[in-house]
Design a protein around this motif. Structure first.
Motif, PDB file in Angstrom:
ATOM      1  N   PRO A 102       0.827  -1.217   0.000  1.00  0.00           N
ATOM      2  CA  PRO A 102       0.000   0.000   0.000  1.00  0.00           C
ATOM      3  C   PRO A 102       0.869   1.278   0.000  1.00  0.00           C
ATOM      4  CG  PRO A 102      -0.689  -1.564   1.699  1.00  0.00           C
ATOM      5  CD  PRO A 102       0.633  -2.022   1.217  1.00  0.00           C
ATOM      6  N   VAL A 103       0.216   2.403  -0.227  1.00  0.00           N
ATOM      7  CA  VAL A 103       0.962   3.666  -0.255  1.00  0.00           C
ATOM      8  C   VAL A 103       1.746   3.828   1.046  1.00  0.00           C
ATOM      9  CG1 VAL A 103      -0.391   4.974  -1.921  1.00  0.00           C
ATOM     10  CG2 VAL A 103      -1.181   4.838   0.438  1.00  0.00           C
ATOM     11  N   GLY A 104       3.006   4.229   0.890  1.00  0.00           N
ATOM     12  CA  GLY A 104       3.922   4.300   2.029  1.00  0.00           C
ATOM     13  C   GLY A 104       4.965   3.203   1.984  1.00  0.00           C
ATOM     14  N   SER A 108       6.818   4.307  -2.697  1.00  0.00           N
ATOM     15  CA  SER A 108       5.515   4.982  -2.587  1.00  0.00           C
ATOM     16  C   SER A 108       5.481   5.783  -1.297  1.00  0.00           C
ATOM     17  CB  SER A 108       4.380   3.960  -2.605  1.00  0.00           C
ATOM     18  OG  SER A 108       4.365   3.251  -3.833  1.00  0.00           O
ATOM     19  N   TYR A 109       4.732   6.880  -1.321  1.00  0.00           N
ATOM     20  CA  TYR A 109       4.715   7.732  -0.131  1.00  0.00           C
ATOM     21  C   TYR A 109       3.431   8.544  -0.071  1.00  0.00           C
ATOM     22  CZ  TYR A 109       6.079  11.522  -3.342  1.00  0.00           C
ATOM     23  OH  TYR A 109       6.118  12.439  -4.361  1.00  0.00           O
ATOM     24  N   VAL A 110       3.166   9.070   1.112  1.00  0.00           N
ATOM     25  CA  VAL A 110       2.001   9.933   1.317  1.00  0.00           C
ATOM     26  C   VAL A 110       2.476  11.278   1.851  1.00  0.00           C
ATOM     27  CG1 VAL A 110       0.407   8.018   1.705  1.00  0.00           C
ATOM     28  CG2 VAL A 110       1.591   9.034   3.659  1.00  0.00           C
ATOM     29  N   ASP A 111       1.683  12.307   1.593  1.00  0.00           N
ATOM     30  CA  ASP A 111       2.029  13.648   2.058  1.00  0.00           C
ATOM     31  C   ASP A 111       1.515  13.931   3.457  1.00  0.00           C
ATOM     32  OD1 ASP A 111       3.152  14.036  -0.428  1.00  0.00           O
ATOM     33  OD2 ASP A 111       1.409  15.085  -1.256  1.00  0.00           O
ATOM     34  N   LEU A 115      -3.404   9.609   5.190  1.00  0.00           N
ATOM     35  CA  LEU A 115      -3.599   9.005   3.876  1.00  0.00           C
ATOM     36  C   LEU A 115      -3.149   7.547   3.798  1.00  0.00           C
ATOM     37  CD1 LEU A 115      -2.494  12.022   1.638  1.00  0.00           C
ATOM     38  CD2 LEU A 115      -4.821  11.212   2.053  1.00  0.00           C
ATOM     39  N   TYR A 116      -2.590   7.019   4.892  1.00  0.00           N
ATOM     40  CA  TYR A 116      -2.252   5.595   4.905  1.00  0.00           C
ATOM     41  C   TYR A 116      -3.535   4.769   4.881  1.00  0.00           C
ATOM     42  CZ  TYR A 116       2.509   6.900   6.295  1.00  0.00           C
ATOM     43  OH  TYR A 116       3.772   7.432   6.336  1.00  0.00           O
ATOM     44  N   SER A 326       7.457   2.488   5.493  1.00  0.00           N
ATOM     45  CA  SER A 326       6.901   1.134   5.565  1.00  0.00           C
ATOM     46  C   SER A 326       6.364   0.781   6.943  1.00  0.00           C
ATOM     47  CB  SER A 326       7.965   0.108   5.155  1.00  0.00           C
ATOM     48  OG  SER A 326       8.301   0.242   3.798  1.00  0.00           O
ATOM     49  N   CYS A 327       7.033   1.262   7.979  1.00  0.00           N
ATOM     50  CA  CYS A 327       6.589   0.954   9.341  1.00  0.00           C
ATOM     51  C   CYS A 327       5.194   1.511   9.612  1.00  0.00           C
ATOM     52  CB  CYS A 327       7.585   1.496  10.356  1.00  0.00           C
ATOM     53  SG  CYS A 327       7.986   3.248  10.125  1.00  0.00           S
ATOM     54  N   TYR A 328       4.894   2.677   9.026  1.00  0.00           N
ATOM     55  CA  TYR A 328       3.582   3.286   9.230  1.00  0.00           C
ATOM     56  C   TYR A 328       2.488   2.526   8.478  1.00  0.00           C
ATOM     57  CZ  TYR A 328       6.484   7.129  10.919  1.00  0.00           C
ATOM     58  OH  TYR A 328       7.406   7.872  11.601  1.00  0.00           O
ATOM     59  N   VAL A 329       2.862   1.909   7.331  1.00  0.00           N
ATOM     60  CA  VAL A 329       1.918   1.073   6.597  1.00  0.00           C
ATOM     61  C   VAL A 329       1.464  -0.074   7.477  1.00  0.00           C
ATOM     62  CG1 VAL A 329       1.653  -0.475   4.612  1.00  0.00           C
ATOM     63  CG2 VAL A 329       2.926   1.669   4.361  1.00  0.00           C
TER      64      VAL A 329
END
Length: 515
Positions: A102-104, A108-111, A115-116, A326-329
């Motif tokens: 997934p995003v993050g 890939s990243y989120v602002d 948004l995760y 990735s850890c936040y995903v």
């Protein structure tokens, strides 16, 4: 002459070890405002026009493990991090696509932290948005036979993604020759996996009855949290159960129970503990087990490569660090981690036209074979009894003479049990993986052919019905025209009869007057 032979042999070896670059396409898609997802496609090595060959999308697990990084350069992509061609590369069989989702995940990243993704539906929607964008910009991909292969948590994502993609195709939102999915060692029914850890390890001889009892007791506490709908707690209890497994087995590898390597990555160093301090303790342990499933040396080398030469090759912004989010995903999906998607798999089998394949490495513990068999046995699949009755076939490869895998199939559902393989089937059984691709591609083509035959038959039935209706209408028209003509004739005859009567009356009156 001998010297010349040695030189030629050396050149031959070098030509096979170093890769001539394959054509590739890559880029970012903004799947939502502020959510940026990276993808790459390698063109196949097969001869001819690349658009005539299948396209395989690979979805990695974790959640939060980079498919663009780990799956690509350590498992099944065309090259390793040194630029050498991989013997078991999947580009031998198809065009190959990787997405950091997934995003993050990965590049890939989120602002913004909000948004995760927090559930499987959001992940599926983002993937449909990406595929729609890529296929629109690269129309050749629209006509390629399209398959989604996945590993671990990627299989869970694939189940709901396939439903969403199939629906988008039906609505006309996207054009795709979507033919099938293959979910490998996948987290489809978490509790069927967790509840079989103890018995699997016992029958493998890795715990005694006391060890099995300790694992089963921890699994029961995980089951209780699931039954109560306490999903975050269930994820924590699952991690605790994994800790019990590590203790009573003295450090068995969750991804291959016969692995000779130690699992040093299961014990984070103090710097890691500080870096991920926002995690609850058990969540932090789970992250190190499943989002970093490789030894530290390999992990460091991959990290340096992805944030060094490969980042420059793909023109990734200096502001983006591979793996930084990735850890936040993983953390944001802790409330969805233990939820099953068996019903989603059943829905695909009962309501779609795509082929559904499941494959399981018999040495995998985390998503073990007994647990996989269990959820399949309990799945509400309309043709399940027919599937159970089908004969199991043995598959062989050239690497060794004994059986390499078993397969069982009925119509649009197939099951592969890969022997001598753990969780990462492309690494542990590369030749069998390539053979499986050929088989599943064939199943997908059969499925599409059957679908097209059904559509043609339906159209022919409509044409036949229309012809009958037209014939009947024509007959009715002719009958009406005949009746109309008859009525007109009768009317004319009546008119003539009236005229005759009138003349006869006039003649009679004339005769009377003359008298």
């Amino acid at each position: 002459m001998k010297k010349l032979f040695c030189i030629l042999l050396t050149l031959l070896i070098l030509s096979h070890s170093k890769a001539g670059p394959l054509d590739e396409d890559y880029g970012y898609v903004d799947v939502r405002e502020g959510a940026h997802m990276f993808w790459v496609v390698y063109h196949t090595e097969l001869p001819g026009d690349w658009s005539t060959h299948p396209l395989i999308l690979w979805l990695q697990g974790g959640p939060g493990v980079s498919g663009v990084g780990y799956g690509n350069f350590l498992e099944l992509g065309p090259y390793d991090i040194n630029g050498n061609l991989r013997e078991g590369r999947w580009t031998k069989k198809a065009n190959l696509m990787f997405i950091d989702n997934p995003v993050g995940t990965g590049y890939s990243y989120v602002d913004s932290p909000d948004l995760y993704c927090t559930n499987n539906t959001q992940i599926a929607d983002d993937l449909v948005t990406l595929i729609t964008s890529v296929f629109t910009n690269y129309p050749d991909m629209q006509k390629m036979p399209f398959f989604v292969y996945a590993e671990s948590y990627g299989g869970k994502m694939t189940a709901d993604f396939a439903i969403a993609l199939d629906a988008a195709i039906a609505r006309g939102d996207i054009t795709s020759n979507f033919q099938g999915i293959a979910m490998g060692d996948s987290w489809i029914s978490p509790m069927d996996s967790v509840n079989t850890w103890g018995s699997y390890l016992y029958w493998m001889g890795m715990v005694n009855k006391d060890g099995q009892a300790q694992i089963d007791a921890a699994a029961a506490r995980t089951q209780e949290a699931v039954d109560n709908g306490n999903w975050v707690e269930a994820t924590a209890q699952c991690s605790i159960t994994e800790g019990v497994v590590e203790t009573v087995t003295y450090g068995v590898d969750f991804y291959n129970v016969l692995s000779e390597d130690s699992n040093a990555y299961f014990v984070p160093n103090p710097d890691d503990e500080k870096l991920y301090s926002y995690f609850e303790p058990e969540m932090r342990k789970s992250f190190f087990r499943h989002v970093k499933p490789y030894p530290k040396k390999v992990g460091d080398e991959l990290d340096d490569f992805m944030n060094g030469p490969q980042k420059a090759h793909w023109n990734i912004s200096d502001d983006v660090t591979w793996g930084d989010q990735s850890c936040y995903v993983d953390y944001n999906l802790r409330g969805d981690f233990m939820k099953p998607v068996v019903e989603s798999v059943a829905y695909l089998l009962n309501n779609s036209h795509i082929h559904v394949a499941v494959y399981t490495g018999n040495l995998d513990l985390i998503c073990n074979t007994p647990g996989t068999y269990r959820w399949i046995e309990n799945m509400q699949y309309n043709q399940k009894s027919r599937f159970v009755e089908t004969k199991r076939e043995a598959l062989h490869v050239s690497t060794y003479s004994n059986v390499a895998a078993y397969s069982q199939r009925y119509e649009r559902f197939s099951l592969f049990t890969i022997l001598r393989s753990g969780h990462m089937v492309p690494i542990d059984a590369p030749e069998m993986s390539l053979k499986m691709i050929d088989i599943i591609t064939g199943y997908g083509n059969e499925t599409v052919s059957a679908k097209r035959k059904a559509e043609v038959a339906k159209k022919l039935h409509k044409v036949k019905h229309a012809k009958v209706a037209l014939h009947e209408a024509k007959e009715n028209k002719e009958t009406k025209e005949t009746l109309h003509e008859t009525a007109e004739a009768i009317h004319l005859i009546k008119q003539e009869a009236e005229k005759i009567k009138e003349k006869q009356k006039q003649v009679k009156q004339t005769k009377i007057k003359k008298k």
